[in-house]
Design a protein around this motif. Structure first.
Motif, PDB file in Angstrom:
ATOM      1  N   ARG A 135       0.836  -1.198   0.000  1.00 40.87           N
ATOM      2  CA  ARG A 135       0.000   0.000   0.000  1.00 40.87           C
ATOM      3  C   ARG A 135       0.867   1.242   0.000  1.00 40.87           C
ATOM      4  O   ARG A 135       1.652   1.461   0.915  1.00 40.87           O
ATOM      5  CB  ARG A 135      -0.897   0.030   1.235  1.00 40.87           C
ATOM      6  N   PRO A 136       0.775   2.070  -1.022  1.00 43.54           N
ATOM      7  CA  PRO A 136       1.516   3.324  -0.989  1.00 43.54           C
ATOM      8  C   PRO A 136       0.936   4.236   0.068  1.00 43.54           C
ATOM      9  O   PRO A 136      -0.277   4.345   0.210  1.00 43.54           O
ATOM     10  CB  PRO A 136       1.313   3.895  -2.396  1.00 43.54           C
ATOM     11  N   ARG A 137       1.779   4.873   0.793  1.00 46.68           N
ATOM     12  CA  ARG A 137       1.328   5.767   1.846  1.00 46.68           C
ATOM     13  C   ARG A 137       1.754   7.190   1.538  1.00 46.68           C
ATOM     14  O   ARG A 137       2.877   7.427   1.121  1.00 46.68           O
ATOM     15  CB  ARG A 137       1.925   5.372   3.197  1.00 46.68           C
ATOM     16  N   PRO A 138       0.880   8.151   1.768  1.00 49.29           N
ATOM     17  CA  PRO A 138       1.298   9.536   1.610  1.00 49.29           C
ATOM     18  C   PRO A 138       2.214   9.925   2.751  1.00 49.29           C
ATOM     19  O   PRO A 138       2.358   9.201   3.722  1.00 49.29           O
ATOM     20  CB  PRO A 138      -0.026  10.308   1.688  1.00 49.29           C
ATOM     21  N   VAL A 139       2.868  11.074   2.626  1.00 45.55           N
ATOM     22  CA  VAL A 139       3.657  11.590   3.734  1.00 45.55           C
ATOM     23  C   VAL A 139       2.670  11.897   4.839  1.00 45.55           C
ATOM     24  O   VAL A 139       1.869  12.817   4.745  1.00 45.55           O
ATOM     25  CB  VAL A 139       4.411  12.872   3.324  1.00 45.55           C
ATOM     26  N   SER A 140       2.667  11.087   5.884  1.00 40.77           N
ATOM     27  CA  SER A 140       1.575  11.155   6.836  1.00 40.77           C
ATOM     28  C   SER A 140       1.954  11.930   8.071  1.00 40.77           C
ATOM     29  O   SER A 140       3.107  11.995   8.482  1.00 40.77           O
ATOM     30  CB  SER A 140       1.136   9.746   7.241  1.00 40.77           C
ATOM     31  N   ALA A 141       0.924  12.518   8.675  1.00 42.55           N
ATOM     32  CA  ALA A 141       1.098  13.152   9.961  1.00 42.55           C
ATOM     33  C   ALA A 141       1.230  12.067  11.008  1.00 42.55           C
ATOM     34  O   ALA A 141       0.772  10.962  10.854  1.00 42.55           O
ATOM     35  CB  ALA A 141      -0.100  14.048  10.250  1.00 42.55           C
ATOM     36  N   GLN A 142       1.874  12.397  12.106  1.00 39.16           N
ATOM     37  CA  GLN A 142       2.127  11.387  13.108  1.00 39.16           C
ATOM     38  C   GLN A 142       1.249  11.590  14.335  1.00 39.16           C
ATOM     39  O   GLN A 142       0.989  12.699  14.757  1.00 39.16           O
ATOM     40  CB  GLN A 142       3.602  11.437  13.545  1.00 39.16           C
ATOM     41  N   ALA A 143       0.850  10.462  14.927  1.00 38.78           N
ATOM     42  CA  ALA A 143       0.201  10.501  16.226  1.00 38.78           C
ATOM     43  C   ALA A 143       1.284  10.644  17.278  1.00 38.78           C
ATOM     44  O   ALA A 143       2.326  10.023  17.215  1.00 38.78           O
ATOM     45  CB  ALA A 143      -0.594   9.227  16.446  1.00 38.78           C
ATOM     46  N   THR A 144       1.057  11.483  18.242  1.00 38.54           N
ATOM     47  CA  THR A 144       2.042  11.726  19.275  1.00 38.54           C
ATOM     48  C   THR A 144       1.604  11.101  20.574  1.00 38.54           C
ATOM     49  O   THR A 144       0.430  10.904  20.840  1.00 38.54           O
ATOM     50  CB  THR A 144       2.238  13.233  19.486  1.00 38.54           C
ATOM     51  N   GLY A 145       2.554  10.801  21.394  1.00 38.59           N
ATOM     52  CA  GLY A 145       2.248  10.302  22.719  1.00 38.59           C
ATOM     53  C   GLY A 145       2.126  11.440  23.694  1.00 38.59           C
ATOM     54  O   GLY A 145       2.072  12.615  23.347  1.00 38.59           O
ATOM     55  N   ALA A 146       2.074  11.068  24.976  1.00 36.52           N
ATOM     56  CA  ALA A 146       1.880  12.086  25.996  1.00 36.52           C
ATOM     57  C   ALA A 146       3.017  13.070  26.014  1.00 36.52           C
ATOM     58  O   ALA A 146       2.860  14.236  26.360  1.00 36.52           O
ATOM     59  CB  ALA A 146       1.726  11.393  27.360  1.00 36.52           C
ATOM     60  N   GLY A 147       4.201  12.585  25.618  1.00 38.51           N
ATOM     61  CA  GLY A 147       5.330  13.480  25.603  1.00 38.51           C
ATOM     62  C   GLY A 147       5.327  14.464  24.472  1.00 38.51           C
ATOM     63  O   GLY A 147       6.098  15.419  24.466  1.00 38.51           O
ATOM     64  N   GLY A 148       4.487  14.248  23.498  1.00 33.66           N
ATOM     65  CA  GLY A 148       4.371  15.171  22.379  1.00 33.66           C
ATOM     66  C   GLY A 148       5.452  15.046  21.342  1.00 33.66           C
ATOM     67  O   GLY A 148       5.616  15.910  20.496  1.00 33.66           O
ATOM     68  N   ALA A 149       6.237  13.964  21.365  1.00 35.42           N
ATOM     69  CA  ALA A 149       7.298  13.812  20.375  1.00 35.42           C
ATOM     70  C   ALA A 149       6.712  13.550  19.007  1.00 35.42           C
ATOM     71  O   ALA A 149       5.740  12.845  18.856  1.00 35.42           O
ATOM     72  CB  ALA A 149       8.216  12.659  20.775  1.00 35.42           C
ATOM     73  N   VAL A 150       7.325  14.145  18.004  1.00 32.08           N
ATOM     74  CA  VAL A 150       6.857  13.974  16.636  1.00 32.08           C
ATOM     75  C   VAL A 150       7.997  13.430  15.791  1.00 32.08           C
ATOM     76  O   VAL A 150       9.091  13.983  15.773  1.00 32.08           O
ATOM     77  CB  VAL A 150       6.377  15.316  16.038  1.00 32.08           C
ATOM     78  N   ALA A 151       7.746  12.337  15.107  1.00 28.60           N
ATOM     79  CA  ALA A 151       8.732  11.777  14.179  1.00 28.60           C
ATOM     80  C   ALA A 151       8.305  12.141  12.771  1.00 28.60           C
ATOM     81  O   ALA A 151       7.233  11.761  12.330  1.00 28.60           O
ATOM     82  CB  ALA A 151       8.828  10.272  14.336  1.00 28.60           C
ATOM     83  N   VAL A 152       9.125  12.877  12.070  1.00 24.84           N
ATOM     84  CA  VAL A 152       8.754  13.366  10.748  1.00 24.84           C
ATOM     85  C   VAL A 152       9.344  12.455   9.687  1.00 24.84           C
ATOM     86  O   VAL A 152      10.530  12.139   9.706  1.00 24.84           O
ATOM     87  CB  VAL A 152       9.251  14.813  10.543  1.00 24.84           C
ATOM     88  N   VAL A 153       8.502  11.970   8.782  1.00 28.62           N
ATOM     89  CA  VAL A 153       8.965  11.138   7.678  1.00 28.62           C
ATOM     90  C   VAL A 153       9.511  12.038   6.588  1.00 28.62           C
ATOM     91  O   VAL A 153       8.862  12.985   6.170  1.00 28.62           O
ATOM     92  CB  VAL A 153       7.816  10.280   7.131  1.00 28.62           C
ATOM     93  N   GLY A 154      10.718  11.730   6.130  1.00 35.68           N
ATOM     94  CA  GLY A 154      11.326  12.573   5.133  1.00 35.68           C
ATOM     95  C   GLY A 154      10.628  12.498   3.797  1.00 35.68           C
ATOM     96  O   GLY A 154      10.163  11.450   3.383  1.00 35.68           O
ATOM     97  N   GLY A 155      10.573  13.632   3.095  1.00 39.41           N
ATOM     98  CA  GLY A 155       9.982  13.684   1.780  1.00 39.41           C
ATOM     99  C   GLY A 155      11.052  13.590   0.714  1.00 39.41           C
ATOM    100  O   GLY A 155      12.183  13.167   0.969  1.00 39.41           O
ATOM    101  N   PRO A 156      10.742  14.001  -0.523  1.00 40.24           N
ATOM    102  CA  PRO A 156      11.736  13.961  -1.598  1.00 40.24           C
ATOM    103  C   PRO A 156      12.929  14.859  -1.270  1.00 40.24           C
ATOM    104  O   PRO A 156      12.809  15.845  -0.532  1.00 40.24           O
ATOM    105  CB  PRO A 156      10.950  14.506  -2.802  1.00 40.24           C
ATOM    106  N   ALA A 157      14.081  14.501  -1.826  1.00 43.80           N
ATOM    107  CA  ALA A 157      15.291  15.293  -1.595  1.00 43.80           C
ATOM    108  C   ALA A 157      15.095  16.707  -2.129  1.00 43.80           C
ATOM    109  O   ALA A 157      14.495  16.905  -3.190  1.00 43.80           O
ATOM    110  CB  ALA A 157      16.482  14.633  -2.285  1.00 43.80           C
ATOM    111  N   PRO A 158      15.591  17.719  -1.403  1.00 40.18           N
ATOM    112  CA  PRO A 158      15.429  19.112  -1.854  1.00 40.18           C
ATOM    113  C   PRO A 158      15.962  19.345  -3.261  1.00 40.18           C
ATOM    114  O   PRO A 158      15.358  20.074  -4.044  1.00 40.18           O
ATOM    115  CB  PRO A 158      16.228  19.910  -0.813  1.00 40.18           C
ATOM    116  N   GLY A 159      17.078  18.687  -3.598  1.00 41.01           N
ATOM    117  CA  GLY A 159      17.629  18.875  -4.937  1.00 41.01           C
ATOM    118  C   GLY A 159      16.694  18.355  -6.015  1.00 41.01           C
ATOM    119  O   GLY A 159      16.556  18.961  -7.081  1.00 41.01           O
ATOM    120  N   THR A 160      16.032  17.228  -5.742  1.00 35.77           N
ATOM    121  CA  THR A 160      15.079  16.672  -6.699  1.00 35.77           C
ATOM    122  C   THR A 160      13.898  17.609  -6.881  1.00 35.77           C
ATOM    123  O   THR A 160      13.441  17.850  -8.003  1.00 35.77           O
ATOM    124  CB  THR A 160      14.592  15.290  -6.223  1.00 35.77           C
TER     125      THR A 160
END
Length: 809
Positions: free
Chosen positions: A192-217
């Motif tokens: 299943r292809p997934r879009p660049v998705s927003a993340q669910a955070t825990g109580a600590g509020g940490a956010v893990a960001v999935v990288g998108g395409p390279a800036p040069g591309t």
């Protein structure tokens, strides 16, 4: 005469013309938005409006007359009904007047406490990697692919030979038609292809960001888009779709711009003219292939996993492709689509090998995208494995029979069926949920690792409340025989489907990558598209039991396929139909709609109220009045527990217009966080086809902070426009799997073309205690209930199932 609770104050007329919420080029919860679109020379259109605006609904209509409106949620039309497929129904009775205020909170969804969890996108990707490895090992063991259909000749044989030759490595079309037909490769697992998705955070509020395409591309793609006169804002989407070297691929084939959601063929044509100049022509092979793939994608948005050849070629001709047959052949030769043959009459005998007269069994030729074809084949493989395998001997036959005998009605039948078979189907309405709850409790009492999965978190919390106390000793709340105090209850064994697949919820996976369980009960099964269903089934361990349950009368999945309906029709496994009716006037009304009857029902407690309106403006005005004043005053249901449901996103009484008016009345503010303010109700879409109702908490540098079913979520600011909408008003597809104490169903006169029996059944069935129908559709409502069933979808699953599993009668 229809009545409604009298308001104590008038809603200001100004709410009708409230400013619409800000929109951007991205998608929207529950829909695949037609956002950015390229503009080129010759006056081609530029980027389209907000999320889902101006969807190319006509393209999906031209693809197939059997397109399923229910999946049309993927995009808005110009009218209120232009968004989602389905329809609305009528048949509500006159509700007697009165001002008695009943108890307010019956049936309210319970919000669980949020807990820390891994990034949703990272967890899903990790789960997919494990699943791919496991399925690859399983597929490698198979020597022969699944066969379907029979002999072909002429163009059909050429097309089938083309795809098989391409799969074997022989690509040139001229050589394909003169070479022997190699065997087709076995089905692989769907990814299943997934879009660049927003993340669910825990109580600590940490956010893990999935990288998108390279800036040069992205920068390189921006330069190519600028040369062709297309909006450079499309660069991230193009780079994500085409990957590394996207700029070179786009320059070599400008029609690859159609890979971006929302771009239409005429806009890609304009872009190609700017880049190619005189070399650009309607008969360009690149254009034919790109438009073919685009039409197949549009068909998937309408719910089809494949298209019949005549339907596809007719749609190509409508899109200005001079030689549709050549375009399809070229697409197959380049492995961008697959071709299949399915027998029209499965009972007809195969022609004899030595038949000199060349008798052939009638077949239909289908063309589909590889991802959906492989998903259906993988799903059929997995279902056959479950059906043909012997369930683990967990608990003696006497124990299972004792548990079944202690259950009421059809719950006992469900327990017996699950004890004996690896795959069981269960059908019924809201009241029937007590039956899978009884099965889950009984199975855990017998020592099985039993879990349930629902479409969304609100359904998860509702089903959890039905379960008896589940103790850590597995005795479902019993007192230990040694007289010691019972152990404390642990978390109830219920997850969402998405959480189960990603590993964020549920029992986790074993060493082989399969779910670490013995029994899985999947509720809301009609919402499973082929890809999700394939991932679930392939994740089941050998010897485990799978129960698929749901209401077959609701709208089908937002994604392609009709898995639950296909399984019911195939009759390849035991089916248990609940005999437990939904109670009260609402249950009577919705049950009638399910069989095509819009009945008047007695509603002494104002369970059903009709509010006639003349036009869309009055519909908006009366809806705000009901939500903000009438329902809270007369029934004691607060505005935050009342949900508005309407056929589509666009139009004068669509979700956008209604949400603007409701925000102005219930939570006015400047929209300082990307159009949102703290306290706004929202619909958050972490992935296409999934909608989570929630509320805005605040915003900071990390993004927009939400709470969804009691769990904190942070949506990165670059994702807000395309994944978050205001949520006082939803479409029926967005509301599937949820229920609220009160529902206001809005049926404006300009949405009548979107009404159908499944739409009305779904919308009206979301109400627990009270349903108000803002009725502007007049006779279109009863006509939709009586005459407009779900539109058929073209799928291959029934044929694949017939080749692997015998019918159970």
């Amino acid at each position: 005469m229809s009545t409604e609770p009298e308001p104590t104050e008038k809603t200001e007329p100004g709410t009708r013309g409230a400013a619409p919420e800000p929109e951007g080029p991205g998608g929207a919860p529950g829909e695949a938005a037609d956002g950015g679109a390229a503009s080129g020379g010759g006056g081609e259109a530029g980027v389209t409006g907000g999320p889902g605006d101006d969807a190319d609904a006509s393209a999906r209509d031209s693809v197939s007359e059997s397109g399923d409106a229910g999946a049309g949620e993927s995009a808005d039309g110009a009218s209120a009904g232009g968004g989602e497929s389905g329809a609305a129904g009528e048949g509500v009775s006159d509700a007697p007047g009165g001002g008695e205020e009943p108890e307010a909170d019956a049936g309210k969804e319970a919000d669980g406490a949020g807990k820390a969890q891994p990034s949703e996108a990272e967890a899903e990707l990790a789960a997919q990697r494990l699943e791919r490895e496991r399925i690859a090992r399983r597929k490698a063991e198979k020597q022969q692919p699944v066969e379907s259909g029979a002999k072909l000749s002429g163009k059909a044989a050429d097309l089938l030979a083309a795809v098989r030759a391409v799969e074997s490595g022989a690509k040139p079309v001229a050589a394909v038609f003169s070479e022997p037909e190699p065997p087709r490769r076995p089905a692989q697992e769907p990814v299943r292809p997934r879009p660049v998705s927003a993340q669910a955070t825990g109580a600590g509020g940490a956010v893990a960001v999935v990288g998108g395409p390279a800036p040069g591309t992205v920068e390189a793609v921006q330069r190519v888009l600028a040369e062709g006169g297309a909006p450079t804002a499309l660069a991230p989407q193009v780079a994500a779709a085409l990957g590394e070297g996207a700029d070179e691929e786009l320059r070599a084939d400008p029609w690859q711009l159609l890979r971006v959601t929302g771009v239409r063929p005429e806009q890609a044509d304009g872009f190609a003219r700017e880049l190619l100049g005189a070399e650009c022509a309607p008969d360009d092979e690149r254009r034919g292939r790109a438009v073919t793939v685009w039409l197949l994608e549009q068909a998937a948005l309408a719910g089809h996993t494949a298209l019949e050849m005549p339907t596809l070629t007719a749609a190509l001709a409508q899109r200005g492709v001079p030689d549709p047959d050549a375009a399809v052949q070229s697409t197959i030769a380049e492995a961008e689509a697959l071709v299949f043959q399915d027998a029209l009459d499965p009972a007809a005998p195969e022609p004899a090998e030595d038949d000199e007269e060349g008798a052939e069994r009638p077949v239909r030729i289908l063309v589909g995208l590889e991802r959906y074809a492989l998903a259906e084949e993988s799903l059929a493989d997995g279902l056959a494995r479950l059906i043909n395998s012997v369930p683990k001997e967990d608990g003696s036959a006497e124990d299972w029979e004792r548990a079944a005998a202690s259950a009421e009605g059809s719950a006992g039948e469900l327990i017996r069926a699950a004890a004996a078979g690896g795959l069981v189907l269960h059908t019924g309405g809201q009241a029937s949920l007590t039956e899978p709850a009884a099965l889950l409790t009984a199975a855990r009492g017998l020592g099985l690792r039993a879990w349930a999965a629902t479409h969304g978190p609100l359904g998860r919390d509702r089903f959890s409340a039905l379960l008896q106390d589940d103790r850590q000793d597995g005795t479902a709340g019993s007192v230990p025989s040694d007289g010691t105090a019972p152990e404390q209850p642990r978390t109830r064994p219920v997850a969402t489907v998405a959480g189960l697949l990603s590993g964020a919820e549920g029992p986790g996976r074993d060493g082989d990558g399969a779910f670490d369980l013995d029994l899985l009960v999947v509720l809301d099964a009609p919402q499973l598209d082929v890809e999700t269903a394939a991932l679930l089934v392939e994740s089941m361990p050998d010897g485990a039991r799978l129960v698929l349950g749901g209401d077959p009368a609701v709208l089908w999945s937002a994604g392609p396929g009709r898995v639950f309906a296909d399984l019911l029709a195939a009759r390849i496994c035991p089916q248990v139909a609940s005999r437990r009716p939904d109670p009260g006037p609402l249950g009577e009304l919705v049950s009638g709609i399910g069989i095509g009857e819009l009945n008047q029902v007695e509603a002494p407690g104002k369970e059903v109220v009709i509010v006639p309106v003349r036009d869309a403006g009055e519909a908006v005005h009366r809806t705000v009045q009901l939500v903000a004043d009438s329902v809270p005053r007369a029934l004691g249901v607060p505005a935050e527990e009342t949900q508005v449901i309407t056929p589509g996103h666009g139009g004068a009484a669509g979700t956008r217009a209604l949400n603007a008016a409701l925000k102005e009345r219930l939570n006015p503010g400047p929209g300082r966080f990307g159009g949102f303010d703290p306290g706004d109700r929202v619909a958050y879409s972490p992935a296409p086809g999934r909608t989570l109702p929630g509320a805005v908490v605040g915003a900071d540098a990390d993004g927009l902070h939400l709470t969804c079913a009691g769990e904190p979520v942070v949506v990165p600011k670059e994702r807000v426009e395309q994944s978050v909408r205001h949520g006082w008003a939803l479409t029926a597809h967005q509301a599937v799997g949820c229920r609220w104490p009160a529902v206001v169903a809005v049926l404006p006169g300009d949405a009548t073309q979107a009404l159908s029996r499944p739409w009305v059944y779904t919308a009206f069935g979301r109400a627990d205690r009270h349903l108000s129908v803002v009725q502007g559709a007049e006779q279109a409502l009863p006509r939709a209930v009586a005459e407009i069933p779900a539109k058929p979808r073209t799928t291959r699953l029934p044929v694949l199932l017939r080749t692997q599993t015998p019918a159970s009668g």
